[in-house]
Scaffold this motif. Structure first.
Motif, PDB file in Angstrom:
ATOM      1  N   LEU A   1      10.840   1.339  -5.451  1.00 63.81           N
ATOM      2  CA  LEU A   1      10.200   0.374  -4.552  1.00 63.81           C
ATOM      3  C   LEU A   1      10.338  -1.066  -5.029  1.00 63.81           C
ATOM      4  CD1 LEU A   1       6.742   1.550  -3.146  1.00 63.81           C
ATOM      5  CD2 LEU A   1       8.841   0.997  -1.917  1.00 63.81           C
ATOM      6  N   LEU A   2      10.552  -1.243  -6.328  1.00 60.01           N
ATOM      7  CA  LEU A   2      10.714  -2.598  -6.862  1.00 60.01           C
ATOM      8  C   LEU A   2      11.965  -3.273  -6.303  1.00 60.01           C
ATOM      9  CD1 LEU A   2       9.736  -2.010 -10.605  1.00 60.01           C
ATOM     10  CD2 LEU A   2       8.384  -3.165  -8.847  1.00 60.01           C
ATOM     11  N   ARG A   3      12.891  -2.473  -5.775  1.00 61.18           N
ATOM     12  CA  ARG A   3      14.140  -3.018  -5.226  1.00 61.18           C
ATOM     13  C   ARG A   3      14.081  -3.195  -3.710  1.00 61.18           C
ATOM     14  NH1 ARG A   3      15.892   0.798  -9.039  1.00 61.18           N
ATOM     15  NH2 ARG A   3      16.472   2.329  -7.456  1.00 61.18           N
ATOM     16  N   GLU A   4      12.959  -2.875  -3.099  1.00 65.71           N
ATOM     17  CA  GLU A   4      12.811  -3.007  -1.645  1.00 65.71           C
ATOM     18  C   GLU A   4      12.827  -4.493  -1.260  1.00 65.71           C
ATOM     19  OE1 GLU A   4      12.762  -2.708   2.052  1.00 65.71           O
ATOM     20  OE2 GLU A   4      12.502  -0.747   1.076  1.00 65.71           O
ATOM     21  N   THR A   5      13.705  -4.843  -0.331  1.00 62.85           N
ATOM     22  CA  THR A   5      13.816  -6.249   0.065  1.00 62.85           C
ATOM     23  C   THR A   5      13.557  -6.492   1.554  1.00 62.85           C
ATOM     24  OG1 THR A   5      16.206  -5.991   0.379  1.00 62.85           O
ATOM     25  CG2 THR A   5      15.455  -6.821  -1.772  1.00 62.85           C
ATOM     26  N   ASP A   6      13.528  -5.445   2.367  1.00 61.35           N
ATOM     27  CA  ASP A   6      13.394  -5.621   3.817  1.00 61.35           C
ATOM     28  C   ASP A   6      11.968  -5.424   4.323  1.00 61.35           C
ATOM     29  OD1 ASP A   6      16.107  -6.189   4.155  1.00 61.35           O
ATOM     30  OD2 ASP A   6      16.610  -4.055   4.208  1.00 61.35           O
ATOM     31  N   ALA A   7      11.330  -4.345   3.887  1.00 63.03           N
ATOM     32  CA  ALA A   7       9.981  -4.031   4.377  1.00 63.03           C
ATOM     33  C   ALA A   7       8.947  -4.994   3.799  1.00 63.03           C
ATOM     34  CB  ALA A   7       9.619  -2.594   4.014  1.00 63.03           C
ATOM     35  N   TRP A   8       7.912  -5.266   4.568  1.00 59.57           N
ATOM     36  CA  TRP A   8       6.767  -6.042   4.075  1.00 59.57           C
ATOM     37  C   TRP A   8       5.763  -5.106   3.404  1.00 59.57           C
ATOM     38  CZ3 TRP A   8       5.144  -9.791   8.635  1.00 59.57           C
ATOM     39  CH2 TRP A   8       6.240 -10.622   8.949  1.00 59.57           C
ATOM     40  N   VAL A   9       5.625  -3.933   3.993  1.00 57.91           N
ATOM     41  CA  VAL A   9       4.702  -2.928   3.474  1.00 57.91           C
ATOM     42  C   VAL A   9       5.486  -1.628   3.320  1.00 57.91           C
ATOM     43  CG1 VAL A   9       2.534  -1.670   3.851  1.00 57.91           C
ATOM     44  CG2 VAL A   9       2.792  -4.009   4.735  1.00 57.91           C
ATOM     45  N   ALA A  10       5.322  -0.972   2.178  1.00 58.79           N
ATOM     46  CA  ALA A  10       6.099   0.244   1.919  1.00 58.79           C
ATOM     47  C   ALA A  10       5.180   1.389   1.498  1.00 58.79           C
ATOM     48  CB  ALA A  10       7.144  -0.015   0.832  1.00 58.79           C
ATOM     49  N   PRO A  11       5.589   2.627   1.845  1.00 61.09           N
ATOM     50  CA  PRO A  11       4.823   3.787   1.396  1.00 61.09           C
ATOM     51  C   PRO A  11       5.261   4.217   0.000  1.00 61.09           C
ATOM     52  CG  PRO A  11       6.619   4.514   2.814  1.00 61.09           C
ATOM     53  CD  PRO A  11       6.721   3.007   2.721  1.00 61.09           C
ATOM     54  N   ILE A  12       4.367   4.847  -0.711  1.00 56.75           N
ATOM     55  CA  ILE A  12       4.715   5.501  -1.968  1.00 56.75           C
ATOM     56  C   ILE A  12       4.007   6.852  -1.992  1.00 56.75           C
ATOM     57  CG2 ILE A  12       2.923   4.129  -3.140  1.00 56.75           C
ATOM     58  CD1 ILE A  12       4.537   4.497  -5.736  1.00 56.75           C
ATOM     59  N   GLU A  13       4.772   7.896  -2.298  1.00 52.39           N
ATOM     60  CA  GLU A  13       4.207   9.245  -2.287  1.00 52.39           C
ATOM     61  C   GLU A  13       4.177   9.860  -3.678  1.00 52.39           C
ATOM     62  OE1 GLU A  13       5.629  11.815   0.787  1.00 52.39           O
ATOM     63  OE2 GLU A  13       4.449  10.639   2.206  1.00 52.39           O
ATOM     64  N   ASP A  14       4.683   9.129  -4.669  1.00 52.61           N
ATOM     65  CA  ASP A  14       4.759   9.679  -6.025  1.00 52.61           C
ATOM     66  C   ASP A  14       4.165   8.707  -7.044  1.00 52.61           C
ATOM     67  OD1 ASP A  14       6.686   7.741  -5.755  1.00 52.61           O
ATOM     68  OD2 ASP A  14       8.326   8.917  -6.613  1.00 52.61           O
ATOM     69  N   SER A  15       3.034   8.103  -6.678  1.00 53.21           N
ATOM     70  CA  SER A  15       2.379   7.191  -7.613  1.00 53.21           C
ATOM     71  C   SER A  15       2.049   7.932  -8.906  1.00 53.21           C
ATOM     72  CB  SER A  15       1.083   6.643  -7.004  1.00 53.21           C
ATOM     73  OG  SER A  15       0.278   6.059  -8.005  1.00 53.21           O
ATOM     74  N   PRO A  16       2.445   7.375 -10.071  1.00 49.83           N
ATOM     75  CA  PRO A  16       2.122   8.036 -11.334  1.00 49.83           C
ATOM     76  C   PRO A  16       0.622   8.034 -11.625  1.00 49.83           C
ATOM     77  CG  PRO A  16       3.218   5.932 -11.720  1.00 49.83           C
ATOM     78  CD  PRO A  16       3.301   6.192 -10.258  1.00 49.83           C
ATOM     79  N   LYS A  17      -0.097   7.178 -10.901  1.00 49.82           N
ATOM     80  CA  LYS A  17      -1.557   7.141 -11.035  1.00 49.82           C
ATOM     81  C   LYS A  17      -2.158   7.718  -9.755  1.00 49.82           C
ATOM     82  CE  LYS A  17      -5.313   3.773 -11.485  1.00 49.82           C
ATOM     83  NZ  LYS A  17      -5.659   2.344 -11.457  1.00 49.82           N
TER      84      LYS A  17
END
Length: 261
Positions: free
Chosen positions: A170-186
């Motif tokens: 996700l750190l490389r995401e450049t297009d979306a303003w808001v992004a989902p994450i399904e594998d948060s380490p926390k």
């Protein structure tokens, strides 16, 4: 670039930190209201809301030392895919720590929580939240990125901020303003987050970091960087980014610091 590095403020006493934070947010509010008669803020969770409440709800010292909460639009820098009254919800945390404590005479912010109808589909949850941002920031115009007046953040012990984690794609995401994450380490694993370009394009970014437990990761953020999300915000926002820390959190950190605004 010389002169463009993030600001690090370190305070001996908690009261000094919250007082300086209050002054800084007030100046951001003034700038936002001057610019467009509204103050657009994004905030994260963790220990930040408690410090924020102490800063924002302190007794005003003068007629100018007042927050105009009815002019605030409050968004969430990240949110967990849980019901709004869940113990893991950033909205629930901000509501309990801050919003419910704002006196009626000070007005209430316009708050933009997630749409809890989409908790089982994080992509749709992110898309719907991005639509809220488009409705507020674009208003019929085409804009590449929303520009918040202020984004208020914390730093995790691993150097994460929002729900942007070290080494995550996700750190490389450049297009979306808001992004989902399904594998948060926390936990919880499923979340949505503002993307790095949105964070670094804010007019001002503030981090709050307190306690001796933060000093090792603060050394890494400020001395090495190592691609940590917090360090990437420092690099991307430069001197538009300011850290409000106590002396315990920056003990041994080799980086220019100041004790007043």
């Amino acid at each position: 670039m010389p002169g463009k590095q993030a600001n690090l403020f370190a305070f001996d006493k908690p009261d000094a930190l919250t007082s300086a934070l209050r002054s800084y947010i007030l100046s951001c509010q003034t700038a936002g209201l001057t610019r467009h008669d509204v103050f657009k803020v994004a905030v994260s969770g963790g220990s930040l809301p408690q410090t924020l409440a102490k800063a924002l709800l302190a007794e005003p010292k003068s007629a100018d030392d007042v927050f105009k909460f009815d002019k605030w639009e409050l968004f969430f820098a990240d949110e967990r895919a849980v019901p709004l009254d869940h113990q893991d919800s950033n909205y629930a945390l901000i509501k309990a720590e801050l919003l419910d404590k704002i006196p009626a005479s000070m007005g209430q912010p316009t708050v933009h929580p997630i749409d809890a109808e989409h908790l089982n589909d994080t992509q749709e949850l992110a898309d719907q939240y991005e639509k809220k941002l488009v409705g507020s920031f674009a208003k019929g115009d085409s804009v590449k990125l929303p520009i918040f007046d202020l984004i208020l953040l914390g730093s995790g012990p691993d150097g994460h901020t929002c729900s942007l984690f070290p080494g995550h794609p996700l750190l490389r995401e450049t297009d979306a303003w808001v992004a989902p994450i399904e594998d948060s380490p926390k936990p919880p694993a499923k979340r949505i987050t503002l993307t790095l370009p949105v964070v670094t394009h804010a007019v001002k970014v503030v981090f709050v970091a307190t306690g001796a437990g933060k000093k090792e990761i603060m050394k890494e953020i400020f001395e090495d960087g190592n691609g940590l999300p917090c360090a990437l915000v420092n690099e991307g926002a430069g001197d538009r980014c300011s850290w409000f820390a106590d002396t315990a959190a920056v003990e041994g950190v080799q980086y220019p610091r100041r004790s007043s605004l």
